[in-house]
Scaffold this active site. Structure first.
Site, PDB file in Angstrom:
ATOM      1  N   ASP A 151       0.843  -1.200   0.000  1.00  0.00           N
ATOM      2  CA  ASP A 151       0.000   0.000   0.000  1.00  0.00           C
ATOM      3  C   ASP A 151       0.879   1.251   0.000  1.00  0.00           C
ATOM      4  OD1 ASP A 151      -1.321  -2.282   1.052  1.00  0.00           O
ATOM      5  OD2 ASP A 151      -2.880  -1.062   1.972  1.00  0.00           O
ATOM      6  N   GLU A 175      -6.674 -10.634  -4.504  1.00  0.00           N
ATOM      7  CA  GLU A 175      -6.590 -11.705  -3.505  1.00  0.00           C
ATOM      8  C   GLU A 175      -7.710 -12.730  -3.633  1.00  0.00           C
ATOM      9  OE1 GLU A 175      -5.963  -9.944   0.341  1.00  0.00           O
ATOM     10  OE2 GLU A 175      -3.952  -9.275  -0.214  1.00  0.00           O
ATOM     11  N   GLN A 218     -10.015  -6.859  -6.342  1.00  0.00           N
ATOM     12  CA  GLN A 218      -9.496  -5.512  -6.562  1.00  0.00           C
ATOM     13  C   GLN A 218      -8.781  -5.431  -7.901  1.00  0.00           C
ATOM     14  OE1 GLN A 218      -6.919  -7.096  -3.287  1.00  0.00           O
ATOM     15  NE2 GLN A 218      -5.858  -5.164  -3.704  1.00  0.00           N
TER      16      GLN A 218
HETATM   17  C1  BGC Z   1      -5.849  -5.929   0.094  1.00  0.00           C
HETATM   18  C2  BGC Z   1      -4.362  -5.821  -0.082  1.00  0.00           C
HETATM   19  C3  BGC Z   1      -3.842  -4.757   0.848  1.00  0.00           C
HETATM   20  C4  BGC Z   1      -4.247  -5.041   2.286  1.00  0.00           C
HETATM   21  C5  BGC Z   1      -3.828  -3.951   3.241  1.00  0.00           C
HETATM   22  C6  BGC Z   1      -6.173  -6.203   1.552  1.00  0.00           C
HETATM   23  O1  BGC Z   1      -7.559  -6.197   1.726  1.00  0.00           O
HETATM   24  O2  BGC Z   1      -6.378  -6.964  -0.706  1.00  0.00           O
HETATM   25  O3  BGC Z   1      -4.057  -5.496  -1.413  1.00  0.00           O
HETATM   26  O4  BGC Z   1      -2.462  -4.674   0.764  1.00  0.00           O
HETATM   27  O5  BGC Z   1      -5.651  -5.148   2.337  1.00  0.00           O
HETATM   28  O6  BGC Z   1      -4.460  -2.759   2.940  1.00  0.00           O
END
Ligand code: BGC
Length: 765
Positions: A360, A490, A597
């Protein structure tokens, strides 16, 4: 200095749609990158009868707890790291006559709260009723100094409303682990408490403590002083030192007490113990011979500078304007500023995600800092250099000969993800860091960083990928492939040739090549042992990188087998079943075409050159209907992509949802902390989306497409050695060179040479 309170910089309780307490604790938290203090009921302390999740978080101060696996395979992380939830410095004990807030239940109602983002000061009014019906107002002002990183200030005003009586004010902090009443059953929240000890250090004439963790072996120090009518240093009935004042309170008369805390850095335990005296003397320097007001003013000045360079002014959209300001404010509050820490995914406003740093930071938050505060951006990147040796160890422990394997999520650089398919397998983190380094260098030209830190990371991350991937034949052609990895999405895990990962790695490889000449025969290349043979192999891998593509639909494929899976029909899923991750077995999602996402679309956004609008449109139309945006990092990316392909309305919709993620609590979990990545992504929405900035290979171009309702947007940026201010109107861009020597930039196809002779230009488009 007097700062006029401008309404467009105020986050006022009455204007927030939700008044839910835990949400407000996050929204009204104050932080400065070193520490953060959640908002709270100031009389709560460690009393479990109050509902709330208060606490002080120090960036990088964590404890370990052993991860319990059903089946623990080789190489799984042993420990998680969880940021410590420390005692709430807002706590105050008040006695009225024979009633005592620490024993009797004082009913506390919030009357009002206001965060002034211009000065960083939180102003609150509570109405308190004792069991015997005595009512008083408690007025609380607090701030986390952005001028002196250790300083936290809090001031209390007490006004009896319906009584005249004996009042005693007691400020004692005698516990270290903050109790909370929360019972969240969300996999994304870890409520584990560190194993901490609080040692009172005698002989300082003010409360001074050593805070140590048992398992992670860290230590920090904390001291505070106070002033106010009849306030003295004293020992309470439990033999704990603190401050108290006893006075006769009169109806309608306000008495004020102020306290300045100095919250120390995080040290290895032995150092903290051994040098406690020295550290305390230094900490005390920050809060002695000064006052709440002076410290607040000094901090407010820094906020003024922040806004001067970083504000984005939107004319025509007040709600979005306020949310955007809130986002920028939170980003600055959250960013570690000491080169040893980064930006936790939840900032310092809660312990969601355990206080961990993720990609992030580099992909979603760093661009804002690179363009508006490059010095801070460098410090944030330095955290990755500081943890490079840990990443190198991880790569060899993993079984590779060299390279660096950065953790998917961590505080201290050691992988802490207990669920590897959507954690450790996201090896794109290495290339994300390399990408951020290149972006930083592109914008700043900071040779010191590239020469002494950046290139080494670029080489070691590339080496890691050279070991992970391999050359193989696909459709009879020799390719470089990267198999069994997870991309940003994810809801698809452990796939072969994730487009995003391969594209990022290709870029990482190209960066090794790009700078190879610069480092030829230098000490660094000798130390790294970078041979022409290795460089050639990296070049070959970049040239032959496999990027999956669907030749029928003419879209980039998220991974090699993505086409073969069935679509999950999102329209048939009940609204209450989102986010899907909380309601479906992960494999159910992995076996379907459904995205949490932006994944391939993010690759399109990060590599904007070289594709026609038609190609980008096809990608957008393919991925948009299968994306749930269950991650708050998604919508802003789609906003940029939509702006680029001219879908203005859709772009604005995505953007306005992304930008209000926390203000509207749209993911229903702001109570666990802000969504820092999403806040940064929203800035990217303005910059890369509506302003249409593309900045690479020494060129800066802008192709603005303003949302219909905006009259203009105005912002400053640093580019190379200069600062510029842009005002974008519907059909016109005004740009001025504010400092530095200027450069050539291209706006809507027109080249503008900006220098000290002609520092201003107006371009029509
Ligand atoms: C997201 C990740 C992100 C993490 C922390 C997760 O819900 O899928 O991409 O790095 O949250 O924000």
């Amino acid at each position: 200095m007097r700062i006029e309170q401008r309404p467009e910089f105020q986050i006022h309780l009455q204007n927030l749609k939700s008044k839910e307490q835990l949400y407000l604790e996050t929204i009204f938290s104050v932080a400065n990158g070193h520490f953060g203090v959640r908002d709270s009921n100031p009389l709560q302390g460690n009393n479990p009868n109050y509902r709330g999740t208060p606490g002080l978080f120090i960036n990088g101060f964590y404890d370990y707890y052993e991860i319990q696996y059903g089946e623990k395979y080789t190489g799984y992380p042993v420990n998680d790291q969880v940021i410590n939830r420390l005692c709430d410095p807002r706590y105050i004990r008040i006695k009225i006559g024979d009633e005592d807030s620490s024993v009797n239940y004082f009913k506390v109602d919030t009357v009002d709260k206001n965060m002034d983002m211009q000065t960083g000061m939180l102003h609150e009014i509570f109405s308190v009723t004792t069991p015997q019906g005595k009512i008083f107002n408690l007025i609380v002002e607090s701030f986390a100094s952005v001028e002196a990183a250790n300083v936290y200030g809090i001031k209390y005003g007490i006004v009896p409303i319906n009584f005249d009586d004996e009042v005693e004010v007691i400020k004692v902090h005698d516990y270290v682990n903050q109790k909370t009443s929360s019972t969240v059953s969300d996999v994304r929240v870890n409520e584990s408490q560190g194993h901490l000890q609080l040692d009172f250090l005698d002989g300082y004439e003010q409360p001074s403590y050593l805070l140590t963790t048992y398992k992670s072996q860290q230590g920090s120090l904390l001291t505070f002083n106070g002033s106010g009518p009849k306030l003295t240093y004293f020992k309470d009935e439990n033999n704990h030192w603190g401050y108290h004042a006893t006075y006769f309170g009169k109806k309608g008369t306000q008495k004020e007490f102020e306290f300045l805390f100095s919250i120390g850095a995080v040290y290895p335990l032995v150092n903290a113990q051994m040098y406690a005296d020295q550290y305390l003397v230094k900490l005390n320097e920050d809060i002695k011979n000064t006052s709440f007001k002076s410290e607040l003013m000094a901090s407010a000045q820094v906020w003024q500078t922040f806004w001067l360079h970083s504000d984005v002014e939107i004319d025509g959209d007040p709600e979005v304007q306020l949310s955007l300001r809130f986002n920028l404010f939170e980003l600055y509050q959250s960013a570690g500023k000491d080169s040893h820490t980064s930006i936790p995914a939840k900032g310092l406003s809660g312990n969601g995600y355990g206080g961990h740093y993720f990609w992030d930071t580099e992909i979603f938050m760093l661009p804002f800092f690179i363009y508006t505060n490059p010095e801070l951006a460098k410090k944030i990147l330095m955290y990755r250099y500081e943890t490079l040796s840990v990443a190198e160890q991880q790569s060899t422990q993993f079984g590779f000969k060299g390279g660096a394997m950065y953790p998917w999520r961590s505080i201290n650089g050691v992988e802490a993800s207990a669920y590897w398919p959507a954690g450790t397998a996201q090896i794109h983190i290495d290339a994300d860091i390399a990408y951020a380094i290149e972006q930083y260098y592109e914008v700043t030209g900071d040779d010191d960083f590239l020469d002494n830190y950046g290139y080494e990371i670029i080489v070691e991350t590339a080496r890691f990928y050279m070991e992970w991937g391999n050359f193989a034949k696909i459709n009879d052609q020799r390719r470089f492939v990267i198999n069994r990895v997870t991309g940003p999405d994810e809801y698809s895990a452990v796939v072969d040739n994730n487009y995003f990962t391969n594209k990022m790695v290709k870029f990482n490889f190209r960066m090794v090549q790009k700078y190879a000449k610069r480092f030829e025969n230098t000490e660094l290349s000798k130390r790294l042992g970078l041979s022409p043979k290795e460089l050639n192999r990296i070049k070959e891998a970049a040239d032959l990188m496999y990027l999956p593509f669907d030749n029928e639909k003419k879209v980039k494929l998220q991974d090699q087998n993505f086409k073969q899976m069935n679509k999950l029909d999102l329209s048939k899923i009940d609204n209450n079943d989102f986010p899907l991750l909380l309601h479906y077995h992960p494999l159910m999602l992995y076996r379907s075409q459904v995205n949490k996402q932006a994944d391939t679309i993010l690759a399109d956004v990060l590599f904007p050159s070289g594709y026609s609008e038609d190609e980008l449109m096809r990608d957008f139309d393919f991925y948009e209907p299968i994306t749930t945006h269950d991650s708050s990092l998604s919508q802003a990316v789609f906003a940029i992509a939509a702006a680029r392909v001219g879908k203005q309305d859709q772009s604005y919709n995505f953007f306005s949802q992304a930008i209000q993620t926390d203000i509207l609590n749209s993911h229903h979990n702001t109570a666990n902390g802000i969504h820092a990545g999403s806040l940064g992504a929203a800035w990217e929405g303005v910059f890369y989306g509506f302003a249409g900035v593309i900045n690479n290979a020494g060129t800066f171009t802008m192709n603005p497409k303003l949302p219909a309702r905006w009259n203009s947007v105005k912002f400053r940026i640093f580019l190379y050695d200069s600062e510029y201010i842009f005002t974008i109107y519907e059909h016109e861009v005004h740009v001025s060179l504010l400092s530095g020597t200027g450069t050539t930039i291209t706006i809507a196809g027109a080249k503008c040479d900006l220098d000290n002779e002609s520092p201003e230009q107006v371009v029509k488009y």
